[in-house]
Write a protein that holds these residues in place. Structure first.
Motif, short mmCIF file in Angstrom:
data_model
loop_
_atom_site.label_atom_id
_atom_site.label_comp_id
_atom_site.label_asym_id
_atom_site.label_seq_id
_atom_site.Cartn_x
_atom_site.Cartn_y
_atom_site.Cartn_z
N ASN A 198 0.83 -1.20 0.00
CA ASN A 198 0.00 0.00 0.00
C ASN A 198 0.87 1.25 0.00
N HIS A 199 0.35 2.29 -0.62
CA HIS A 199 1.01 3.59 -0.59
C HIS A 199 0.89 4.20 0.81
N PHE A 200 1.83 5.07 1.16
CA PHE A 200 1.87 5.77 2.45
C PHE A 200 1.87 4.79 3.62
N ALA A 201 2.67 3.72 3.48
CA ALA A 201 2.71 2.67 4.49
C ALA A 201 3.62 3.06 5.64
N ILE A 202 3.22 2.70 6.84
CA ILE A 202 3.99 2.92 8.06
C ILE A 202 4.51 1.57 8.55
N ALA A 203 5.73 1.54 9.08
CA ALA A 203 6.32 0.30 9.60
C ALA A 203 5.38 -0.34 10.62
N GLY A 204 5.23 -1.66 10.52
CA GLY A 204 4.39 -2.40 11.45
C GLY A 204 2.94 -2.49 11.07
N THR A 205 2.57 -2.01 9.85
CA THR A 205 1.18 -2.07 9.40
C THR A 205 1.09 -2.86 8.10
N THR A 206 -0.13 -3.28 7.76
CA THR A 206 -0.37 -3.98 6.49
C THR A 206 -1.40 -3.26 5.63
N GLY A 207 -1.80 -2.06 6.04
CA GLY A 207 -2.81 -1.31 5.28
C GLY A 207 -2.30 0.05 4.89
N GLY A 208 -3.19 0.82 4.26
CA GLY A 208 -2.87 2.17 3.83
C GLY A 208 -4.05 2.78 3.11
N PRO A 209 -3.94 4.03 2.69
CA PRO A 209 -5.08 4.69 2.04
C PRO A 209 -5.31 4.25 0.60
N VAL A 210 -4.24 3.87 -0.13
CA VAL A 210 -4.36 3.50 -1.54
C VAL A 210 -3.53 2.24 -1.78
N SER A 211 -4.13 1.25 -2.43
CA SER A 211 -3.44 -0.01 -2.68
C SER A 211 -2.49 0.10 -3.87
N ILE A 212 -1.33 -0.56 -3.77
CA ILE A 212 -0.41 -0.67 -4.89
C ILE A 212 -0.85 -1.80 -5.83
N LEU A 213 -1.59 -2.76 -5.28
CA LEU A 213 -2.07 -3.88 -6.08
C LEU A 213 -3.06 -3.39 -7.12
N ASN A 214 -2.85 -3.77 -8.37
CA ASN A 214 -3.72 -3.36 -9.47
C ASN A 214 -4.58 -4.54 -9.87
N ASN A 215 -5.91 -4.36 -9.81
CA ASN A 215 -6.80 -5.47 -10.10
C ASN A 215 -6.74 -5.93 -11.56
N LYS A 216 -6.08 -5.17 -12.41
CA LYS A 216 -5.99 -5.57 -13.83
C LYS A 216 -4.95 -6.66 -14.06
N VAL A 217 -4.11 -6.93 -13.06
CA VAL A 217 -3.13 -8.01 -13.21
C VAL A 217 -3.40 -9.16 -12.24
N ILE A 218 -4.35 -8.98 -11.31
CA ILE A 218 -4.63 -10.01 -10.32
C ILE A 218 -5.60 -11.03 -10.91
N GLY A 219 -5.27 -12.31 -10.77
CA GLY A 219 -6.16 -13.38 -11.18
C GLY A 219 -7.01 -13.85 -10.02
N THR A 220 -7.76 -14.92 -10.23
CA THR A 220 -8.57 -15.48 -9.16
C THR A 220 -7.67 -15.93 -8.01
N SER A 221 -8.02 -15.53 -6.78
CA SER A 221 -7.13 -15.72 -5.63
C SER A 221 -7.93 -16.17 -4.42
N ASP A 222 -7.21 -16.52 -3.35
CA ASP A 222 -7.83 -16.98 -2.10
C ASP A 222 -7.64 -15.96 -0.99
N PHE A 223 -8.67 -15.83 -0.15
CA PHE A 223 -8.61 -14.99 1.05
C PHE A 223 -9.01 -15.86 2.24
N MET A 224 -8.15 -15.96 3.25
CA MET A 224 -8.35 -16.86 4.38
C MET A 224 -8.44 -16.08 5.69
N THR A 225 -9.37 -16.50 6.55
CA THR A 225 -9.61 -15.77 7.78
C THR A 225 -9.36 -16.59 9.04
#
Length: 798
Positions: A198-225
């Motif tokens: 993510n853009h504007f990332a702070i050490a120790g975090t996994t989020g941010g205001p804007v994602s660097i990941l572009n959905n135009k290159v991402i294929g079908t994926s898994d999300f696990m909770t």
């Protein structure tokens, strides 16, 4: 607002000549069929393209598993794939547009009972990419990031709609899973673990205001909770296992997009048509600075500036091997300059008494080689290197009584640079149709360069170092996992994961097990259990406090935080398009870092803000507990509409060194989402409408120590009453409108996302701001989240 609508209407006017075009267009649908475990081609597999339950066209795969269907009418279709000895697979909702060919990568699962024609049918929404995930896993596609209102084409914000995930911070895309800190999430891309994407990332975090990941290159994926398989480690909360798709290997195709969040260009096509090699690349640049240059009001004097790119090059090597090179990266910067104003402005991004310069960088580059060694064995080797960097500089602005700037004094500066080199390997062997084993390892070499200096007033104005470390360490993660299909309807997954951190010799051994029983054609029960552990955010180890004879890194010997995961799941498929899923879970955490001095502090509460954290001396003596129940009722897209209703009731508690059990920062107690959308096509035009409602428990906060706050001119909470208060419930309604127009070899798409359309004032936090130029202003106030936010984009595929 008026300027926003003027910009939005511009592409509509440009497309007006096409609106009266009533031609009918067609497109190509193609792809490859392989075995899910060995990745070998399945020649002769039957492909049927259905439209409204009627066969539209059919074909079969060639000797290398490839198929091609030409002259397919535009719209949504269902593809059914069958192969002797394998379970039949149905893929509904395949979108066919005129601008780009549809390229599919399909994997079939071998049937336990070997018959001439297997009648068991699996829907792609019922399964997962990772076949060894028994519970708490959701497969998602790129279309979902575009279809869900309020998702902003961001995979992380899309995931916040799923049961058990909270998305109640409008300014960040942190993924809070089942009451855990977002720092407990693992991002994996192309089989390697990556830094915060993510853009504007702070050490120790996994989020941010804007994602660097572009959905135009991402294929079908898994999300696990939760209770994820043994191949995933160094995570406590969940896993985002992302796959990049391959580019079209026969036709050059392009996409251009313009919107509030950026200008984007993407390209894909063949490198060699004969060898079936391909490329895929994207680039995005923030448009906020462009809007400011045009005199368009964007709501703040500090303009976020960012850009990012991603690519994948794919090279088949013969019929059994493949080599690929991939990468993503981005940079971001924001400068909050208050000294240029005649008087200090109130700016949502920072303090009013200092000029602030902040930037961040993230990048990953990797190469992988995979080979089908036989019809039952597949192996893959991946090498990657990554970097994450954040840096800042603050100058205190000194003004005289007339508010004229008379000086700038440096008061803070830091640079956190972390690199990581990864070697990842696994081998997957199918001993029989019933038994499969996957074994592998991850070797991560971390490199650190941390420097942080701050000005202090006492005993005199001077700079001290809070961080000053250069060094490296290794994290080793071997694993093995097995899949045993006792019957066609009963599957057992079991595995063992291990971790070893050479920095302080921390070690863990983590058994995992899962069981799935499909006791009727439409119902299934599943259970999963595992021990999971995670190293601390790396900067925690290297912070130092001054002592009499120098500096000591007092947290260097912290061990892993550990947890038990237990999940029970019930799944009922009422029809091919309607599904009900219920899960209940229990998570017990131990060895959580807490302060040695008695206090309410726990590292379980960190990881979700733009603020950095400077820990006192910590010890692995804290505990935590999360438990709850989740419900999902979903109708997949069919007959022009879809909907999804998710609900979660949960409790999240922790204990600090003062031995008091408290609510965690993320204990909202409940979260509900309602999403729905409809889509209608009239010849070559498609109209879409979608909506989303989110209702969740308010954020936790602590009563303010007024005397200490005034004395320190910074907000100070009453530690003994931490998280005893709760803001009002969070409520937000979003609307998405879209229009798609297919012309010859072009697909135009215009969409507008109306975020928080009711302009509800949701409280984010309490802040203390003393304005020495106007002391009568209230010092303690509530800060609100984003109000009504209209976002739009115009996209063209060709």
């Amino acid at each position: 607002m008026r300027q926003f609508y003027q910009i939005f209407l511009l592409p509509v006017l440009l497309l007006f000549p096409y609106l009266i075009n009533g031609q009918t267009f067609t497109q190509t649908v193609k792809g490859r069929i392989t075995d899910k475990e060995s990745k070998t081609a399945l020649p002769g597999a039957a492909i049927a393209l259905m439209q409204k339950d009627s066969l539209l066209k059919g074909t079969s795969t060639d000797a290398d598993g490839y198929f091609r269907l030409d002259n397919i009418p535009l719209g949504k279709h269902t593809i059914e794939v069958s192969y002797v000895g394998y379970q039949k697979l149905s893929l509904p909702g395949i979108i066919v547009n005129s601008g780009k060919e549809v390229v599919l990568s399909i994997e079939l699962e071998e049937a336990v009972v070997n018959m001439n024609e297997v009648v068991v049918r699996a829907n792609n929404k019922e399964g997962t990419i990772n076949e060894m995930a028994s519970v708490s896993t959701r497969t998602f596609s790129v279309e979902e990031t575009e279809r869900y209102a309020g998702s902003r084409q961001d995979p992380a914000r899309m995931a916040s709609n799923f049961a058990g995930v909270q998305g109640t911070n409008d300014s960040r895309n942190d993924i809070v899973i089942r009451g855990n800190s977002p720092a407990g999430l693992l991002y994996r891309l192309e089989d390697v673990d990556i830094p915060n994407p993510n853009h504007f990332a702070i050490a120790g975090t996994t989020g941010g205001p804007v994602s660097i990941l572009n959905n135009k290159v991402i294929g079908t994926s898994d999300f696990m909770t939760g209770a994820f398989p043994a191949e995933y480690g160094n995570a406590l909360a969940g896993v985002f296992d992302l796959k990049m798709r391959n580019g079209n290997n026969s036709t050059h195709e392009f996409t251009g997009q313009f919107g509030i969040l950026g200008v984007e260009l993407s390209a894909e096509g063949p490198i060699s048509k004969t060898a079936k090699s391909s490329y895929l690349a994207t680039y995005r640049y923030s448009t906020l600075r462009i809007f400011q240059a045009l005199g368009i009001e964007i709501g703040t004097t500090a303009v976020p500036n960012y850009q990012d790119a991603s690519f994948k090059l794919n090279f088949p090597v013969g019929k059994k091997s493949n080599f690929s090179v991939f990468g993503i990266g981005g940079t971001s910067q924001i400068d909050i300059i208050v000294s240029k104003f005649a008087e200090p402005p109130r700016d949502i991004y920072g303090d009013t008494d200092r000029d602030q310069y902040f930037g961040s960088t993230m990048g990953v580059v990797g190469a992988s080689f995979s080979r089908s060694m036989s019809s039952s064995t597949f192996t893959k080797l991946t090498l990657s290197t990554s970097v994450s960097k954040s840096n800042a500089h603050h100058d205190l602005v000194d003004r005289d009584t007339t508010l004229k700037v008379i000086g700038l004094t440096p008061i803070l500066g830091y640079t956190f640079l972390q690199g990581k080199s990864t070697l990842a390997w696994y081998i997957n062997h199918k001993f029989s149709v019933r038994n499969t084993v996957k074994a592998g390892f991850f070797i991560d070499r971390y490199q650190f360069n941390f420097i942080d200096s701050v000005s202090i007033k006492e005993p005199s104005d001077t700079f001290i170092n809070r961080f000053d470390y250069r060094g490296s360490t290794f994290l080793l993660q071997p694993y093995v996992q097995t899949r045993h299909r006792l019957t066609e309807d009963l599957t057992l997954n079991a595995g063992l994961h291990s971790q070893f951190l050479t920095l302080n010799n921390s070690f863990s051994l983590e058994p995992r097990v899962g069981l799935k029983w499909k006791f009727s054609p439409t119902q299934a029960l599943s259970a999963g259990y595992g021990i999971h552990s995670q190293m601390q955010p790396t900067y925690i180890y290297f912070y130092h406090l001054p002592v009499a004879n120098g500096f000591v890194m007092h947290n260097k010997n912290l061990g892993f935080t550990r947890s038990h995961h237990l999940v029970l799941s019930y799944d009922h498929t009422f029809s091919p398009h309607v599904r009900l899923k219920a899960e209940t879970y229990y998570q017990s955490l131990w060895d959580v870092p807490i302060s040695i001095k008695p206090s309410s502090f726990s590292l379980l509460n960190q990881g979700s803000t733009f603020e950095r954290f400077f820990p006192d001396t910590l010890t692995n003596a804290g505990t935590g507990k999360n438990y709850g129940i989740e419900l999902t009722l979903e109708k997949f897209f069919s007959n022009h509409y879809f909907f999804m209703v998710t609900g979660s009731l949960f409790d999240s508690k922790y204990t600090g060194s003062d031995k008091v059990k408290r609510n965690t920062d993320f204990n909202g107690n409940f979260a509900m989402n309602l999403l729905a959308g409809t889509e209608y096509a009239i010849k070559n035009k498609t109209f879409t409408f979608g909506g989303k409602i989110t209702w969740a428990g308010g954020r936790r906060y602590s009563p303010v120590d007024t005397i200490s706050t005034v004395k320190s001119t910074d907000i100070v909470y009453i530690d003994s009453q931490r998280n005893s208060q709760q803001f009002d419930d969070y409520f937000r309604a979003d609307i998405k409108l879209g229009f798609k127009l297919n012309s010859r070899k072009l697909t135009h798409e215009i969409a507008v996302d109306l975020v928080n359309v009711l302009n509800v004032k949701n409280v984010l936090s309490l802040t203390y701001t003393y304005n020495r130029y106007n002391p009568s202003l209230s010092r303690l106030r509530e800060e609100y989240q984003l109000g009504f936010l209209p976002l739009f984009y115009y996209k063209v595929d060709f």
